[in-house]
Structure formats: structure tokens, C-alpha cells
Design an enzyme around this catalytic site. Structure first.
Site, PDB file in Angstrom:
ATOM      1  CG  PHE A   1      -2.347  -0.261   0.975  1.00 12.17           C
ATOM      2  CD1 PHE A   1      -2.763  -1.319   0.193  1.00 12.17           C
ATOM      3  CD2 PHE A   1      -3.320   0.579   1.530  1.00 12.17           C
ATOM      4  CE1 PHE A   1      -4.112  -1.540  -0.054  1.00 12.17           C
ATOM      5  CE2 PHE A   1      -4.665   0.368   1.289  1.00 12.17           C
ATOM      6  CZ  PHE A   1      -5.071  -0.683   0.498  1.00 12.17           C
TER       7      PHE A   1
ATOM      8  CD  GLN B   1      -6.466   9.554   3.231  1.00 11.49           C
ATOM      9  OE1 GLN B   1      -7.138   8.566   3.488  1.00 11.49           O
ATOM     10  NE2 GLN B   1      -5.183   9.643   3.491  1.00 11.49           N
TER      11      GLN B   1
ATOM     12  CG  HIS C   1      -8.999   7.190  -1.898  1.00 12.59           C
ATOM     13  ND1 HIS C   1      -8.585   6.763  -3.132  1.00 12.59           N
ATOM     14  CD2 HIS C   1      -8.702   6.193  -1.024  1.00 12.59           C
ATOM     15  CE1 HIS C   1      -8.061   5.548  -3.009  1.00 12.59           C
ATOM     16  NE2 HIS C   1      -8.116   5.182  -1.745  1.00 12.59           N
TER      17      HIS C   1
ATOM     18  CG  LEU D   1     -12.378   3.788  -2.290  1.00 13.53           C
ATOM     19  CD1 LEU D   1     -11.579   5.080  -2.287  1.00 13.53           C
ATOM     20  CD2 LEU D   1     -12.206   3.051  -0.988  1.00 13.53           C
TER      21      LEU D   1
ATOM     22  CD  GLU E   1      -3.089   3.627  -0.953  1.00 17.02           C
ATOM     23  OE1 GLU E   1      -3.666   4.718  -0.781  1.00 17.02           O
ATOM     24  OE2 GLU E   1      -2.209   3.200  -0.204  1.00 17.02           O
TER      25      GLU E   1
ATOM     26  NE  ARG F   1      -5.302   6.044   0.719  1.00 11.78           N
ATOM     27  CZ  ARG F   1      -6.140   5.301   1.420  1.00 11.78           C
ATOM     28  NH1 ARG F   1      -6.913   5.858   2.337  1.00 11.78           N
ATOM     29  NH2 ARG F   1      -6.221   4.022   1.207  1.00 11.78           N
TER      30      ARG F   1
ATOM     31  CG  HIS G   1     -11.322   7.824   1.584  1.00 15.05           C
ATOM     32  ND1 HIS G   1     -12.318   6.936   1.262  1.00 15.05           N
ATOM     33  CD2 HIS G   1     -10.324   7.087   2.132  1.00 15.05           C
ATOM     34  CE1 HIS G   1     -11.927   5.704   1.600  1.00 15.05           C
ATOM     35  NE2 HIS G   1     -10.743   5.770   2.145  1.00 15.05           N
TER      36      HIS G   1
ATOM     37  NE  ARG H   1      -7.521   6.602   6.791  1.00 17.97           N
ATOM     38  CZ  ARG H   1      -7.822   5.543   6.038  1.00 17.97           C
ATOM     39  NH1 ARG H   1      -7.307   4.362   6.302  1.00 17.97           N
ATOM     40  NH2 ARG H   1      -8.634   5.660   5.007  1.00 17.97           N
TER      41      ARG H   1
HETATM   42  C1  LIG Z   1     -15.436   3.215   0.831  1.00 18.24           C
HETATM   43  C2  LIG Z   1     -14.427   3.160   1.934  1.00 18.24           C
HETATM   44  C3  LIG Z   1     -13.382   2.249   1.891  1.00 18.24           C
HETATM   45  C4  LIG Z   1     -12.441   2.194   2.917  1.00 18.24           C
HETATM   46  N1  LIG Z   1     -11.422   1.284   2.847  1.00 18.24           N
HETATM   47  C5  LIG Z   1     -10.544   1.184   3.883  1.00 18.24           C
HETATM   48  C6  LIG Z   1      -9.542   0.184   3.891  1.00 18.24           C
HETATM   49  O1  LIG Z   1      -9.446  -0.644   2.996  1.00 18.24           O
HETATM   50  N2  LIG Z   1      -8.677   0.148   4.938  1.00 18.24           N
HETATM   51  C7  LIG Z   1      -8.762   1.024   5.972  1.00 18.24           C
HETATM   52  O2  LIG Z   1      -7.962   0.926   6.900  1.00 18.24           O
HETATM   53  N3  LIG Z   1      -9.712   1.987   5.981  1.00 18.24           N
HETATM   54  C8  LIG Z   1     -10.606   2.078   4.972  1.00 18.24           C
HETATM   55  N4  LIG Z   1     -11.581   3.040   5.001  1.00 18.24           N
HETATM   56  C9  LIG Z   1     -11.740   3.838   6.215  1.00 18.24           C
HETATM   57  C10 LIG Z   1     -12.401   2.993   7.281  1.00 18.24           C
HETATM   58  O3  LIG Z   1     -13.218   2.029   6.700  1.00 18.24           O
HETATM   59  C11 LIG Z   1     -13.270   3.839   8.225  1.00 18.24           C
HETATM   60  O4  LIG Z   1     -12.500   4.895   8.721  1.00 18.24           O
HETATM   61  C12 LIG Z   1     -13.744   2.989   9.380  1.00 18.24           C
HETATM   62  O5  LIG Z   1     -14.387   1.826   8.917  1.00 18.24           O
HETATM   63  C13 LIG Z   1     -14.673   3.734  10.324  1.00 18.24           C
HETATM   64  O6  LIG Z   1     -15.107   2.828  11.310  1.00 18.24           O
HETATM   65  P1  LIG Z   1     -15.897   3.326  12.594  1.00 18.24           P
HETATM   66  O7  LIG Z   1     -16.157   2.117  13.417  1.00 18.24           O
HETATM   67  O8  LIG Z   1     -15.188   4.455  13.215  1.00 18.24           O
HETATM   68  O9  LIG Z   1     -17.251   3.902  12.008  1.00 18.24           O
HETATM   69  P2  LIG Z   1     -18.342   3.308  10.967  1.00 18.24           P
HETATM   70  O10 LIG Z   1     -17.990   1.990  10.450  1.00 18.24           O
HETATM   71  O11 LIG Z   1     -18.618   4.399  10.014  1.00 18.24           O
HETATM   72  O12 LIG Z   1     -19.596   3.099  11.902  1.00 18.24           O
HETATM   73  C14 LIG Z   1     -20.254   4.184  12.509  1.00 18.24           C
HETATM   74  C15 LIG Z   1     -21.400   3.643  13.324  1.00 18.24           C
HETATM   75  O13 LIG Z   1     -21.965   4.695  14.092  1.00 18.24           O
HETATM   76  C16 LIG Z   1     -23.375   4.630  14.002  1.00 18.24           C
HETATM   77  N5  LIG Z   1     -23.871   5.978  14.262  1.00 18.24           N
HETATM   78  C17 LIG Z   1     -23.476   7.144  13.731  1.00 18.24           C
HETATM   79  N6  LIG Z   1     -24.169   8.163  14.265  1.00 18.24           N
HETATM   80  C18 LIG Z   1     -25.020   7.616  15.161  1.00 18.24           C
HETATM   81  C19 LIG Z   1     -25.999   8.142  16.031  1.00 18.24           C
HETATM   82  N7  LIG Z   1     -26.274   9.444  16.104  1.00 18.24           N
HETATM   83  N8  LIG Z   1     -26.706   7.271  16.799  1.00 18.24           N
HETATM   84  C20 LIG Z   1     -26.481   5.933  16.742  1.00 18.24           C
HETATM   85  N9  LIG Z   1     -25.547   5.401  15.934  1.00 18.24           N
HETATM   86  C21 LIG Z   1     -24.836   6.241  15.157  1.00 18.24           C
HETATM   87  C22 LIG Z   1     -23.651   4.108  12.623  1.00 18.24           C
HETATM   88  O14 LIG Z   1     -24.950   3.567  12.537  1.00 18.24           O
HETATM   89  C23 LIG Z   1     -22.552   3.048  12.523  1.00 18.24           C
HETATM   90  O15 LIG Z   1     -22.981   1.872  13.151  1.00 18.24           O
HETATM   91  C24 LIG Z   1     -12.534   3.094   3.990  1.00 18.24           C
HETATM   92  C25 LIG Z   1     -13.586   4.001   4.044  1.00 18.24           C
HETATM   93  C26 LIG Z   1     -14.508   4.052   3.023  1.00 18.24           C
HETATM   94  C27 LIG Z   1     -15.596   5.084   3.094  1.00 18.24           C
END
Ligand SMILES: Cc1cc2nc3c(=O)[nH]c(=O)nc-3n(C[C@H](O)[C@H](O)[C@H](O)COP(=O)(O)OP(=O)(O)OC[C@H]3O[C@@H](n4cnc5c(N)ncnc54)[C@H](O)[C@@H]3O)c2cc1C
Length: 584
Positions: A117, A238, A240, A250, A253, A284, A351, A396
Site C-alpha cells: 500500500f 483526506q 482519496h 471508491l 488503493e 495519498r 474519503h 492517514r
Molecule cells: C469506501 C471506503 C473504503 C475504505 N477502505 C478502507 C480500507 O481498505 N482500509 C482502511 O484501513 N480503511 C478504509 N476506510 C476507512 C475505514 O473504513 C473507516 O474509517 C472505518 O471503517 C470507520 O469505522 P468506525 O467504526 O469508526 O465507524 P463506521 O464503520 O462508520 O460506523 C459508525 C457507526 O456509528 C453509528 N452511528 C453514527 N451516528 C449515530 C448516532 N447518532 N446514533 C447511533 N448510531 C450512530 C452508525 O450507525 C454506525 O454503526 C474506507 C472508508 C470508506 C468510506
């Protein structure tokens, strides 16, 4: 108001929230997890490329090399104690997931598959490393489903389609739980908890073109901000390099990791000019800026010269079908191009949010203290994309977010256990403890008005896109801030019609928009204040990084005032990596 009582309330069922929940539920604690959507629909499910950890399965590796790359990738704004913790714990976090049942892709010898990566090196800046563990191109999907199944087994209590509205705090500033909203019935619910953990994910929806899901509206940041907690490093977003042009979806990468590369309108592999050594696998921020410049200088592709092309047909059908099947599907569906035959049109797309709620590497939310450097908010934790620990600093590295979810998910849970032991009784909820949430809910009951929430939402996104994009300067940011203020005023005159109240969708959209507004203001104010270029924050009027004045974190308050705090350059156990010029 209906009440429920738990040891711990976790807001968010993404990778971060579910990793913490699993640790606590397995330890016998009574845990509530709230989510706006069914848990396995959280944005983590969309993560494609993988999770970075120095396993050394393909090329020799060392967590210190990973640490060096992460510090450099952060443009030296990351806190080195937290980065050491992240990288040192990385392999253990991945093996834990393997043992929970995550179906990783495999090498011939049976070990976990890893791919190269961006920003990964061997031996502190040497040859390209191969460090990102993957389950084909759906690693997040595999991770989230594994964690959900384990949580069901551990008897975590899920509140599905419950939206957290605001935190409940007492006169001493302790956090005692949260008021939520049953999205189907429209009824409020008070969740009392001895510890509350925010894991609400990103807020990419402040921009018009984003790879983020529609639910990524920064609710945790809005809640923190309204309860008096400043937001950290919000100028760092960031972009992407490879979002599908026009659609924003998306393209991982991982495509470049598997040998794909970018070409401009002249058919030139232009990254060779910007990053002679790492080329398409530079940081990135570096690649996104290079694309933006190519397009700006007239070397884009297509009739409008408004995108570049990501070529991967040369890597062969077999590899594409085995390692990147989801990417091929996305390309066919959203770009109408089969990458086995033709390149994919791409543009830099918002992103990931490097900033967020200020948190320690064990998850406690920390705020500037009246005396001394900072103090923890009792009973409040933040992890995952909504938190700023800060391991990603100003930029990141790919694959480091999924790792951050697991490492800090577990670390926060372990700290919460200590906190619960020291605080066996829950303090009483004060009479006015739920006022903040009640007044917000009341504000968005059915009401008359001449504005539509959806129009205000769209205008905010346009402003952020036009005034706070890849390249920034004072004048444009200042105009953006004025326009944003006008747009926020329009919210006072927004209508919630009788009809749309049936499924509460208009109310929810309005509540989300209020959170996005908090994030948008914090972003533009922090960006205007930082008069240097570092990582993802590129100022045309201040093109150089300036360590003398700006090697510090921004803390922006709701009223617009800004504090700064020093970067923690001292790691936990190893020598520091002092700032130097960053090139790839
Ligand atoms: C398309 C895409 C591809 C990616 N690919 C990668 C990758 O390959 N490798 C990598 O390291 N990172 C990647 N990232 C980044 C990474 O996936 C995210 O930063 C990470 O998954 C975020 O996880 P999280 O648990 O913080 O939040 P999320 O997975 O976004 O979950 C948030 C949670 O909070 C809940 N929530 C939000 N607001 C409220 C509220 N008011 N009340 C109740 N619940 C709420 C939602 O329902 C959800 O359950 C990618 C991101 C995207 C968008």
C-alpha cells in the site's frame, strides 16, 4: 422519557464500536450498542483494501518500520506515543481477528495474504514494503460480519435504528449516558450508563463528492461539540486519489498495490514526475494533489479533461478476478467500464477525516484543562474515525484506519473496565440532564417554514466542496465561512411537513444536518487558521510546512475560538522520529 440502564453505552456499531463491545461483553459487562442502521451496514463494511500490520508474511517487516512510515505519512503531526502503540499492537490485533474467524485471503504457504500500500517502506524509507492484510477487496465486510457474530455470541445488546441525539452530563462534567431516538416510532429513550463510548465514524457527507455512506454525518462530533468539547485537527481531510468520476464511489488503493497505475490525457504515467521513488504508491495527499494539478493544467482525460485514468488491464484477468473482484463490479456499475479491458476514470474524492474528538490512546476523551495540559472527561470515550488520537496526524496511510478501530477499540474497552471498577455506582441524572436532547428533538417536531432541509444540506456540501477542497487559500476560505453562516441561518426557517413525519425521515435528516454543520464550521475555521501546508491541508498562500510555528494540534471550540496543543513527539518506549522533509 423511557429509561434503560447499562454498564456501558456504545454509540456506533462499526468496526470500532463492535471491537470495544466484544471486549466488554465477553468480560461480563452489560453493554448497549446503538446504531442508526443494522450493525453490518455501518461504513466499515465498505472498506476494501485491507488492514495494515507488520506481519512480514511477504517481505521482511518490523513494527518500527510501520511506525516510521506512519509518523512520516502523518507529516509529523501524529502523536508518537499513540503511533507506537498502534503499530506495536498491530500484529496481535490482526491475529485476534483471525482467531475470531475473519476469512483472510491466503498465501501459498497458508499465511495471511498481504499487499503493498501507499507510504509503506522497509528499513525506515527504503524499498516498498508489503504490509496490508486483506480478504480479497472486501476486508471491511469480512471484519464487520465476524465482529457482529462474535457480539451476538457474547450477548451484546443492540439497539438497531436508534439515533443518539445528545450526551447527558452532570454539573461536574461527568458523562452519565445518552438520549437516543427510536427512528421508527419517533420516541426518545434515555440510556443511563457508567461509561459512554462514541464510535460514530466519519463525516464525509459535509462534502458534495465523497466515498462515505449517507449515514456518515458526524453525529458524535456534533454531540461532543454541543456538550462543550472542542474538536481537534479538523482542517485535515483526506482526499482519496481514486474515486469513480461523477459517482464518488471508491476504487481501493489496493488496485495500485496490485500493480495498477495512473495516466493523464497525454497517456503519460505522471506520478513518476511527482514521486520518482514510490510513484503511484506515494502518500495519498501527494497523489491527490498531483491529479488535481494535472487536471488544472489541462492534462486531464476525456472531452472536458476533468479526470485521469486508472489502468489495470495489464495486471491480468486471473489476478483481477481473484484479488479485486469487487473493484471490477464497482467499475462496471458506476463507471460503465470493465477494467479487464479499459482504464477507470477517477478523480480525488473526500474519503477520511483525520481530525475528530480529542482522545488519548486508551480512548478517554481529553480536553484542555484550566490548569495543566489536559484532563479526561469522566465517563466519556471516543474511538475510530470520530476520534483524533492522533495516529493519522495530517494524512492517514491506507489500511491504518481498520487497524486503529481494532487496536483502540480494545484499548478503550480495557480502560473502561478499570474505570468501572473504580466507579461502581452511577451518579444520579440531574433534573436538567436531558434538556439539550429534548430541546433538539422538540425543535424538529412538525413545523412550518419556507425552506427545505434537503436544499440547505446540498448548499452546505457545495460550499465545502468549492471553498475547502484539495487546494485552499485565505480569501476562498473566508468567503466559504460567510456563505456557510448564511446557509446555517436558513435552518431556522426549515419546514418539517406532516407527510414526512410518517417515517421521521425529515426529522432525522434535519438532526443529521445540524451535526454536519458543526463539522463544516469546525473544518473551515481550522483550515483558515492554519497558515502552512502540511499533509492533506494544502494552502496556496502558504505552500511550505512550517514546523517552527505549526507543529501543533488545532482545538476548535463551538464559538469559533481556537486553542492549540503541542504534538507529542515522544513515543512510549522507543526513540522519537524527529520531523524532516517528507518526500516519496
Ligand atoms: C469506501 C471506503 C473504503 C475504505 N477502505 C478502507 C480500507 O481498505 N482500509 C482502511 O484501513 N480503511 C478504509 N476506510 C476507512 C475505514 O473504513 C473507516 O474509517 C472505518 O471503517 C470507520 O469505522 P468506525 O467504526 O469508526 O465507524 P463506521 O464503520 O462508520 O460506523 C459508525 C457507526 O456509528 C453509528 N452511528 C453514527 N451516528 C449515530 C448516532 N447518532 N446514533 C447511533 N448510531 C450512530 C452508525 O450507525 C454506525 O454503526 C474506507 C472508508 C470508506 C468510506
Amino acid at each position: 422519557m423511557e429509561r434503560r440502564k447499562f454498564d456501558v453505552a456504545i454509540i456506533g456499531a462499526g468496526g470500532a464500536g463492535m471491537r470495544a463491545a466484544l471486549q466488554l461483553s465477553s468480560g461480563g459487562y452489560n453493554v448497549a450498542v446503538l446504531s442508526k442502521v443494522f450493525p453490518t451496514r455501518s461504513h466499515t463494511v465498505a472498506a476494501q483494501g485491507g488492514i495494515t500490520a507488520a506481519l512480514g508474511n511477504v517481505t521482511e517487516d518490523n513494527w518500527l518500520w510501520h511506525m516510521y512510515d506512519t509518523v512520516k505519512g502523518s507529516d509529523y503531526l501524529g502523536d508518537q506515543d499513540a503511533i507506537e502503540y498502534l503499530c506495536r499492537m498491530g500484529p496481535q490485533a490482526v491475529y485476534e481477528m483471525e482467531h475470531f474467524g475473519l476469512p483472510f485471503s491466503r498465501l501459498e504457504n497458508g499465511k495471511i495474504y498481504q499487499r503493498p500500500f501507499g507510504g509503506q517502506s522497509r528499513n525506515f524509507g527504503g524499498e516498498q514494503a508489503t504490509r496490508t492484510c486483506a480478504a480479497a477487496d472486501r476486508t471491511g465486510h469480512a471484519m464487520l460480519h465476524t465482529l457482529y457474530q462474535r457480539n451476538i455470541q457474547a450477548k451484546t445488546h443492540f439497539f438497531v435504528e436508534y439515533m443518539a441525539i445528545d450526551l447527558v452530563r452532570d454539573g461536574e462534567g461527568r458523562v452519565l449516558g445518552v438520549v437516543a431516538f427510536d427512528m421508527e416510532k419517533g420516541e426518545p429513550l434515555l440510556i443511563e450508563a457508567r461509561a459512554t463510548l462514541l464510535a460514530t465514524g466519519g463525516a464525509g457527507r459535509i462534502f458534495q463528492a465523497s466515498t462515505n455512506a449517507f449515514i456518515n454525518t458526524g453525529d458524535g462530533l456534533g454531540m461532543a461539540s454541543r456538550s462543550g468539547i472542542p474538536l481537534e485537527d479538523m482542517e485535515f481531510w483526506q482526499f482519496h486519489p481514486t474515486g469513480v468520476q461523477g459517482a464518488g464511489v471508491l476504487i481501493s488503493e489496493g488496485v495500485r498495490g496490485e500493480g495498477g497505475y495512473l495516466v493523464n490525457g497525454n497517456g503519460e504515467r505522471f506520478m513518476e514526475r511527482y514521486a520518482p521513488h514510490a510513484k503511484d504508491l506515494a502518500g495519498r495527499d501527494v497523489v491527490a494533489r498531483a491529479i488535481a494539478l494535472e487536471i488544472h493544467e489541462g492534462r486531464g482525460c476525456g472531452e472536458a479533461r476533468d479526470h485521469v485514468l486508472l489502468k489495470l488491464d495489464h495486471i491480468g484477468r486471473e489476478k483481477i478476478m481473484a484479488r479485486l473482484p469487487g473493484i471490477r463490479e464497482i467499475s462496471i456499475n458506476f463507471a460503465h467500464v470493465d477494467p479487464l479491458e479499459a482504464p477507470i476514470p477517477v478523480v480525488p474524492t473526500v474519503h477520511y477525516m483525520m481530525g475528530g474528538i480529542p482522545a488519548h490512546y486508551r480512548g478517554q476523551v481529553v480536553v484542555p484543562a484550566r490548569t495543566g495540559p489536559e484532563e479526561a472527561v469522566q465517563g466519556l470515550y471516543a474511538i475510530g474515525e470520530c476520534a483524533c488520537v492522533s495516529v493519522h496526524g495530517a494524512n492517514r496511510l491506507g489500511g491504518n484506519s481498520l487497524l486503529d478501530l481494532l487496536v483502540f477499540g480494545r484499548a478503550a474497552a480495557d480502560h473502561i473496565v478499570e474505570f468501572l471498577k473504580e466507579n461502581p455506582a452511577s451518579p444520579p441524572i440531574p433534573a436538567d440532564g436531558t434538556d439539550l436532547a429534548r430541546s433538539r428533538l422538540a425543535r424538529w417536531e412538525r413545523r412550518q417554514g419556507s425552506e427545505r432541509v434537503a436544499d440547505i444540506y446540498r448548499d452546505m456540501q457545495r460550499i465545502m466542496q468549492a471553498h475547502c477542497g484539495v487546494f485552499r487559500k485565505a480569501e476562498v476560505l473566508e468567503q466559504g465561512l460567510v456563505k456557510l453562516e448564511e446557509v446555517r441561518r436558513r435552518l431556522d426557517d426549515a419546514a418539517i411537513s406532516d407527510h414526512s413525519k410518517v417515517y421521521n425521515t425529515a426529522r432525522i435528516e434535519a438532526l443529521e444536518l445540524e451535526n454536519l454543520m458543526e463539522v463544516a464550521f469546525a473544518t473551515i475555521r481550522s483550515a483558515l487558521a492554519r497558515r502552512e501546508s502540511r499533509g492533506a491541508h494544502a494552502r496556496d498562500d502558504y505552500p511550505e510546512r512550517n514546523d517552527k510555528s505549526w507543529l501543533k494540534h488545532t482545538l476548535v471550540h463551538r464559538d469559533g475560538t481556537i486553542d492549540y496543543k503541542p504534538v507529542r513527539l515522544k513515543p512510549l518506549t522507543v526513540p522519537s522520529f524527529p520531523p524532516k522533509t517528507r518526500s516519496y
